[in-house]
Design a protein around this motif. Structure first.
Motif, PDB file in Angstrom:
ATOM      1  N   MET A 107       0.815  -1.211   0.000  1.00  0.00           N
ATOM      2  CA  MET A 107       0.000   0.000   0.000  1.00  0.00           C
ATOM      3  C   MET A 107       0.853   1.268   0.000  1.00  0.00           C
ATOM      4  N   ARG A 108       2.149   1.132   0.340  1.00  0.00           N
ATOM      5  CA  ARG A 108       3.056   2.278   0.289  1.00  0.00           C
ATOM      6  C   ARG A 108       3.676   2.453  -1.098  1.00  0.00           C
ATOM      7  N   SER A 109       3.389   1.544  -2.008  1.00  0.00           N
ATOM      8  CA  SER A 109       3.920   1.614  -3.366  1.00  0.00           C
ATOM      9  C   SER A 109       2.765   1.773  -4.348  1.00  0.00           C
ATOM     10  N   GLU A 110       3.082   2.216  -5.558  1.00  0.00           N
ATOM     11  CA  GLU A 110       2.066   2.388  -6.598  1.00  0.00           C
ATOM     12  C   GLU A 110       2.352   1.443  -7.751  1.00  0.00           C
ATOM     13  N   ASP A 111       1.263   0.923  -8.363  1.00  0.00           N
ATOM     14  CA  ASP A 111       1.429   0.099  -9.550  1.00  0.00           C
ATOM     15  C   ASP A 111       1.524   0.999 -10.782  1.00  0.00           C
ATOM     16  N   SER A 112       1.539   0.390 -11.958  1.00  0.00           N
ATOM     17  CA  SER A 112       1.726   1.150 -13.197  1.00  0.00           C
ATOM     18  C   SER A 112       0.583   2.109 -13.487  1.00  0.00           C
ATOM     19  N   GLU A 113      -0.556   1.923 -12.796  1.00  0.00           N
ATOM     20  CA  GLU A 113      -1.702   2.805 -12.996  1.00  0.00           C
ATOM     21  C   GLU A 113      -1.858   3.821 -11.872  1.00  0.00           C
ATOM     22  N   GLY A 114      -0.860   3.899 -11.002  1.00  0.00           N
ATOM     23  CA  GLY A 114      -0.898   4.876  -9.924  1.00  0.00           C
ATOM     24  C   GLY A 114      -1.753   4.486  -8.737  1.00  0.00           C
ATOM     25  N   ARG A 115      -2.138   3.208  -8.644  1.00  0.00           N
ATOM     26  CA  ARG A 115      -2.959   2.721  -7.530  1.00  0.00           C
ATOM     27  C   ARG A 115      -2.063   2.081  -6.477  1.00  0.00           C
ATOM     28  N   PRO A 116      -2.568   1.924  -5.244  1.00  0.00           N
ATOM     29  CA  PRO A 116      -1.825   1.129  -4.269  1.00  0.00           C
ATOM     30  C   PRO A 116      -1.534  -0.258  -4.853  1.00  0.00           C
ATOM     31  N   ASP A 117      -0.322  -0.721  -4.681  1.00  0.00           N
ATOM     32  CA  ASP A 117       0.129  -1.943  -5.359  1.00  0.00           C
ATOM     33  C   ASP A 117      -0.319  -3.203  -4.608  1.00  0.00           C
ATOM     34  N   PHE A 118      -1.637  -3.427  -4.557  1.00  0.00           N
ATOM     35  CA  PHE A 118      -2.143  -4.594  -3.843  1.00  0.00           C
ATOM     36  C   PHE A 118      -1.678  -5.909  -4.460  1.00  0.00           C
ATOM     37  N   ALA A 119      -1.392  -5.924  -5.750  1.00  0.00           N
ATOM     38  CA  ALA A 119      -0.940  -7.155  -6.408  1.00  0.00           C
ATOM     39  C   ALA A 119       0.532  -7.454  -6.137  1.00  0.00           C
ATOM     40  N   GLY A 120       1.264  -6.487  -5.637  1.00  0.00           N
ATOM     41  CA  GLY A 120       2.667  -6.722  -5.296  1.00  0.00           C
ATOM     42  C   GLY A 120       3.587  -6.852  -6.488  1.00  0.00           C
ATOM     43  N   ASN A 121       3.299  -6.123  -7.560  1.00  0.00           N
ATOM     44  CA  ASN A 121       4.093  -6.262  -8.780  1.00  0.00           C
ATOM     45  C   ASN A 121       5.022  -5.084  -9.057  1.00  0.00           C
ATOM     46  N   SER A 122       4.946  -4.016  -8.262  1.00  0.00           N
ATOM     47  CA  SER A 122       5.753  -2.838  -8.571  1.00  0.00           C
ATOM     48  C   SER A 122       7.218  -3.068  -8.202  1.00  0.00           C
ATOM     49  N   ARG A 123       8.097  -2.406  -8.933  1.00  0.00           N
ATOM     50  CA  ARG A 123       9.528  -2.517  -8.666  1.00  0.00           C
ATOM     51  C   ARG A 123       9.859  -1.961  -7.291  1.00  0.00           C
ATOM     52  N   GLU A 124       9.201  -0.867  -6.912  1.00  0.00           N
ATOM     53  CA  GLU A 124       9.466  -0.256  -5.615  1.00  0.00           C
ATOM     54  C   GLU A 124       9.180  -1.234  -4.485  1.00  0.00           C
ATOM     55  N   TYR A 125       8.034  -1.899  -4.541  1.00  0.00           N
ATOM     56  CA  TYR A 125       7.671  -2.869  -3.499  1.00  0.00           C
ATOM     57  C   TYR A 125       8.643  -4.036  -3.480  1.00  0.00           C
ATOM     58  N   ARG A 126       8.951  -4.567  -4.641  1.00  0.00           N
ATOM     59  CA  ARG A 126       9.828  -5.735  -4.709  1.00  0.00           C
ATOM     60  C   ARG A 126      11.231  -5.413  -4.208  1.00  0.00           C
ATOM     61  N   ASP A 127      11.708  -4.234  -4.544  1.00  0.00           N
ATOM     62  CA  ASP A 127      13.043  -3.841  -4.080  1.00  0.00           C
ATOM     63  C   ASP A 127      13.071  -3.700  -2.562  1.00  0.00           C
ATOM     64  N   ARG A 128      12.017  -3.102  -2.006  1.00  0.00           N
ATOM     65  CA  ARG A 128      11.958  -2.959  -0.548  1.00  0.00           C
ATOM     66  C   ARG A 128      11.920  -4.323   0.134  1.00  0.00           C
ATOM     67  N   LEU A 129      11.083  -5.225  -0.401  1.00  0.00           N
ATOM     68  CA  LEU A 129      10.968  -6.548   0.211  1.00  0.00           C
ATOM     69  C   LEU A 129      12.268  -7.333   0.066  1.00  0.00           C
ATOM     70  N   ALA A 130      12.919  -7.219  -1.088  1.00  0.00           N
ATOM     71  CA  ALA A 130      14.193  -7.908  -1.298  1.00  0.00           C
ATOM     72  C   ALA A 130      15.239  -7.423  -0.298  1.00  0.00           C
ATOM     73  N   GLU A 131      15.242  -6.112  -0.031  1.00  0.00           N
ATOM     74  CA  GLU A 131      16.186  -5.562   0.937  1.00  0.00           C
ATOM     75  C   GLU A 131      15.877  -6.060   2.343  1.00  0.00           C
ATOM     76  N   VAL A 132      14.594  -6.172   2.677  1.00  0.00           N
ATOM     77  CA  VAL A 132      14.203  -6.704   3.979  1.00  0.00           C
ATOM     78  C   VAL A 132      14.751  -8.117   4.165  1.00  0.00           C
ATOM     79  N   PHE A 133      14.563  -8.965   3.173  1.00  0.00           N
ATOM     80  CA  PHE A 133      15.026 -10.349   3.292  1.00  0.00           C
ATOM     81  C   PHE A 133      16.544 -10.448   3.205  1.00  0.00           C
ATOM     82  N   ARG A 134      17.173  -9.522   2.489  1.00  0.00           N
ATOM     83  CA  ARG A 134      18.634  -9.521   2.445  1.00  0.00           C
ATOM     84  C   ARG A 134      19.194  -9.287   3.844  1.00  0.00           C
TER      85      ARG A 134
END
Length: 227
Positions: free
Chosen positions: A69-96
């Motif tokens: 919900m802190r990230s936006e998808d390609s249509e400018g909506r909250p990224d509920f599907a979890g597909n945005s680069r911003e969300y994935r990068d944040r999550l990858a850093e968390v697990f790193r």
């Protein structure tokens, strides 16, 4: 205003008992992003330490949705599907930062995505799920249905059924559906009756199946994740 989360408490009690997932997410909306990332890392570590069936996976799933919900998808909506680069990068850093081994990282992140997928179905309407291109049934519901037999979405069954037998792609689809059918025949009761050695062997085999399924999914949908 809902109570700020206590890092020592399970997050599925945020704001008190008997409230909805949407209200819990509303409480998390007030948490600064650095703290939200820290809580997500802590939940991932705790889920790993507690093993399968850990209640911390609910926490991890809730936090992952909050991060979406802190990230936006390609249509400018909250990224509920979890597909945005911003969300994935944040999550990858968390697990790193958890320093988990690769296999453990995949296992815990997959468990978190499944929990997040269930929560998304709680907070979005059917119409919103359609807009995001998400199936109505969440991960847990799909698992329950799969245990009843060889279950796949109707649209998938239609593609498998209508692909011409002469098409080389038909073999790929039917073999994959057949593999699902074989696995669905293995009951929980049958696993419970195995000896310790047999259970260890089953765990190794199941891990190989999980790895191969993950590889196939990534080949088929390289930009997708459990959602």
């Amino acid at each position: 205003m809902y109570a700020r989360p206590d890092a020592r408490a399970p997050l599925y009690t945020i704001g008190g008992t008997g409230i909805s997932a949407a209200q819990r997410l509303e409480a998390l909306a007030d948490v600064p992003l650095p703290e939200l990332l820290r809580l997500t890392e802590a939940a991932a570590r705790k889920s790993s330490a507690e093993g399968r069936g850990s209640p911390s996976r609910k926490d991890l799933g809730m936090l992952m949705v909050a991060l979406r919900m802190r990230s936006e998808d390609s249509e400018g909506r909250p990224d509920f599907a979890g597909n945005s680069r911003e969300y994935r990068d944040r999550l990858a850093e968390v697990f790193r930062r958890t320093n988990m081994l690769d296999d453990e990282r995949k296992r815990i992140s997959s468990a978190g995505r499944r929990a997040a997928g269930d929560i998304v179905r709680e907070v979005l309407t059917s119409e919103e799920l359609d807009d995001y291109g998400l199936m109505k049934a969440g991960p847990s519901e799909r698992v329950r249905e799969a245990r009843k037999g060889m279950w796949v979405p109707a649209e998938v069954q239609k593609v498998v059924r209508t692909t011409p037998a002469t098409d080389a792609n038909a073999d790929v689809l039917r073999l994959t559906q057949g593999a699902l059918g074989i696995l669905s025949r293995i009951s929980d009761e049958a696993i419970g009756g195995l000896t310790d050695v047999e259970r260890d062997t089953m765990a190794v085999l199941a891990g190989r199946i999980e790895d191969r399924a993950y590889e196939l999914r990534m080949k088929a949908t390289p930009d997708d994740e459990d959602a």
